[in-house]
Design an enzyme around this catalytic site. Sequence first.
Site, PDB file in Angstrom:
ATOM      1  N   THR A   1      -4.137   4.680  -1.272  1.00 43.20           N
ATOM      2  CA  THR A   1      -5.507   5.330  -0.107  1.00 43.20           C
ATOM      3  C   THR A   1      -5.824   6.574  -0.561  1.00 43.20           C
ATOM      4  O   THR A   1      -5.324   7.182  -1.694  1.00 43.20           O
ATOM      5  CB  THR A   1      -4.696   5.382   1.161  1.00 43.20           C
ATOM      6  OG1 THR A   1      -3.637   6.625   1.077  1.00 43.20           O
ATOM      7  CG2 THR A   1      -3.957   4.467   1.819  1.00 43.20           C
ATOM      8  N   TYR A   2      -6.845   6.895  -0.113  1.00 43.03           N
ATOM      9  CA  TYR A   2      -7.767   8.178  -0.685  1.00 43.03           C
ATOM     10  C   TYR A   2      -7.243   9.433   0.066  1.00 43.03           C
ATOM     11  O   TYR A   2      -7.596  10.369  -0.408  1.00 43.03           O
ATOM     12  CB  TYR A   2      -9.225   7.913  -0.416  1.00 43.03           C
ATOM     13  CG  TYR A   2     -10.167   8.946  -1.035  1.00 43.03           C
ATOM     14  CD1 TYR A   2      -9.916   8.726  -2.620  1.00 43.03           C
ATOM     15  CD2 TYR A   2     -10.908   9.518  -0.729  1.00 43.03           C
ATOM     16  CE1 TYR A   2     -11.022   9.373  -3.193  1.00 43.03           C
ATOM     17  CE2 TYR A   2     -11.752  10.315  -1.318  1.00 43.03           C
ATOM     18  CZ  TYR A   2     -11.801  10.390  -2.687  1.00 43.03           C
ATOM     19  OH  TYR A   2     -12.760  10.952  -3.284  1.00 43.03           O
TER      20      TYR A   2
ATOM     21  N   LYS B   1       7.381   3.253   2.023  1.00 44.65           N
ATOM     22  CA  LYS B   1       8.550   3.082   2.482  1.00 44.65           C
ATOM     23  C   LYS B   1       9.236   1.875   1.682  1.00 44.65           C
ATOM     24  O   LYS B   1       8.961   0.534   2.241  1.00 44.65           O
ATOM     25  CB  LYS B   1       8.501   2.571   4.029  1.00 44.65           C
ATOM     26  CG  LYS B   1       8.264   3.679   4.912  1.00 44.65           C
ATOM     27  CD  LYS B   1       8.154   3.341   6.392  1.00 44.65           C
ATOM     28  CE  LYS B   1       7.783   4.639   7.111  1.00 44.65           C
ATOM     29  NZ  LYS B   1       7.375   4.175   8.673  1.00 44.65           N
TER      30      LYS B   1
ATOM     31  N   ALA C   1     -20.683   2.154   4.445  1.00 39.41           N
ATOM     32  CA  ALA C   1     -19.772   1.882   3.206  1.00 39.41           C
ATOM     33  C   ALA C   1     -20.751   0.927   2.257  1.00 39.41           C
ATOM     34  O   ALA C   1     -20.361   1.017   1.007  1.00 39.41           O
ATOM     35  CB  ALA C   1     -18.589   1.121   3.866  1.00 39.41           C
TER      36      ALA C   1
ATOM     37  N   GLU D   1       0.863  -1.286  -0.122  1.00 39.77           N
ATOM     38  CA  GLU D   1       0.023  -0.123   0.063  1.00 39.77           C
ATOM     39  C   GLU D   1       1.089   1.208  -0.030  1.00 39.77           C
ATOM     40  O   GLU D   1       1.866   1.169   0.855  1.00 39.77           O
ATOM     41  CB  GLU D   1      -0.849   0.038   1.412  1.00 39.77           C
ATOM     42  CG  GLU D   1      -1.847   1.224   1.242  1.00 39.77           C
ATOM     43  CD  GLU D   1      -3.161   0.797   2.087  1.00 39.77           C
ATOM     44  OE1 GLU D   1      -3.800  -0.012   1.886  1.00 39.77           O
ATOM     45  OE2 GLU D   1      -3.119   1.598   3.223  1.00 39.77           O
TER      46      GLU D   1
ATOM     47  N   TYR E   1     -12.511  -5.572  10.175  1.00 34.32           N
ATOM     48  CA  TYR E   1     -11.791  -5.431  11.698  1.00 34.32           C
ATOM     49  C   TYR E   1     -11.805  -6.534  12.701  1.00 34.32           C
ATOM     50  O   TYR E   1     -12.824  -6.952  13.301  1.00 34.32           O
ATOM     51  CB  TYR E   1     -12.609  -4.138  12.401  1.00 34.32           C
ATOM     52  CG  TYR E   1     -12.707  -3.294  11.391  1.00 34.32           C
ATOM     53  CD1 TYR E   1     -11.890  -1.977  11.329  1.00 34.32           C
ATOM     54  CD2 TYR E   1     -13.941  -2.926  10.397  1.00 34.32           C
ATOM     55  CE1 TYR E   1     -11.980  -0.858  10.374  1.00 34.32           C
ATOM     56  CE2 TYR E   1     -14.227  -1.882   9.501  1.00 34.32           C
ATOM     57  CZ  TYR E   1     -13.015  -0.907   9.379  1.00 34.32           C
ATOM     58  OH  TYR E   1     -13.083   0.143   8.627  1.00 34.32           O
TER      59      TYR E   1
ATOM     60  N   ALA F   1      -6.939  11.650   3.969  1.00 31.14           N
ATOM     61  CA  ALA F   1      -7.768  12.079   5.136  1.00 31.14           C
ATOM     62  C   ALA F   1      -8.793  13.243   4.588  1.00 31.14           C
ATOM     63  O   ALA F   1      -8.327  13.965   3.969  1.00 31.14           O
ATOM     64  CB  ALA F   1      -7.036  12.669   6.179  1.00 31.14           C
TER      65      ALA F   1
ATOM     66  N   ARG G   1     -16.276   3.894   4.093  1.00 28.52           N
ATOM     67  CA  ARG G   1     -16.834   5.044   4.541  1.00 28.52           C
ATOM     68  C   ARG G   1     -15.557   6.111   4.897  1.00 28.52           C
ATOM     69  O   ARG G   1     -16.016   7.306   4.385  1.00 28.52           O
ATOM     70  CB  ARG G   1     -17.764   4.756   5.540  1.00 28.52           C
ATOM     71  CG  ARG G   1     -18.564   5.779   6.114  1.00 28.52           C
ATOM     72  CD  ARG G   1     -18.814   5.767   7.562  1.00 28.52           C
ATOM     73  NE  ARG G   1     -17.795   6.216   8.554  1.00 28.52           N
ATOM     74  CZ  ARG G   1     -18.026   6.183   9.963  1.00 28.52           C
ATOM     75  NH1 ARG G   1     -19.294   5.951  10.404  1.00 28.52           N
ATOM     76  NH2 ARG G   1     -16.853   6.561  10.756  1.00 28.52           N
TER      77      ARG G   1
END
Length: 289
Positions: free
Chosen positions: A48-49, A272, A125, A17, A145, A51, A107
Amino acid sequence: MKIIDRLNEDRINISFEVFPPKTDAGFANVQRATDEIAKLDPSYISVTYGAGGGTSKNTAKIASHIKDDLHVLSLAHLTCASSTKEEVREVIRNLKELGIENILALRGDIPEGMKFPDGDRFHYAYELVEEIRKQGDFCIGAACYPEGHVENEHKEDDIRFLKQKVDCGVDFLTTQMFFDNDIHYNFLYRIREAGITVPVLPGIMPITSAAQMKRSQEISGTVFPRRFLALLDRFGSSPEAMMQAGIAYATDQIIDLLANGVKNIHIYSMNKPEVATKIMSNISEIIKC
């Protein structure tokens, strides 16, 4: 190619990611890190989108670069809490035009000070999953989760909501980070009992600094086992030692998962490449078995 097709192949899949830059000025650095991670021949790279959706334009740009220039499958994250329904639809249309077939539907965090839920936003979501499914033939991933969502008091409710989300059209799930594999195995047992049969990728986060651990705990509420806390206590004051210990701990988690028949693993390497490279070196022969 769709990620679900790759996950259904008889092979081990390791994915990574990256996250977009907070400003356009940092784009070149993120692209360089992404290029280095792509050299490791991952099954896919997720983007990722950001924050509040603030880096959404760069999400599509990086995901397109991964697919078109690096020739690696890309997965674009999409959150809905911070955007209106029409803004979300516009992002989906853009991803479709770019030929991006894989979306991770989330979400997302509710921006500070925002009145939520708002009538002009998707509240959950599963609603976003339904919208993506309407807009095209996408492969849709979603989050889960193992330790329970922080907003749900009971794990039974958490699994019930997860089943609802999957039934709306989710092809695969990726877990939030965890640091005790027994938590993951127990979670898999419970969701399979509930009838959730889609592939589940354990999400492994190499913690390489004390500051990173603090941020991770604040964001996810995850529990750090005593074994990990001992590493932090002993090596946390030395950046080089903590880096090595964190990579070793994540490697150990991955080896245990592979030894127990888990074939698909997602690594939160973020930006990284040096961390991703060391982990792949540590398991280079293992993933050939």
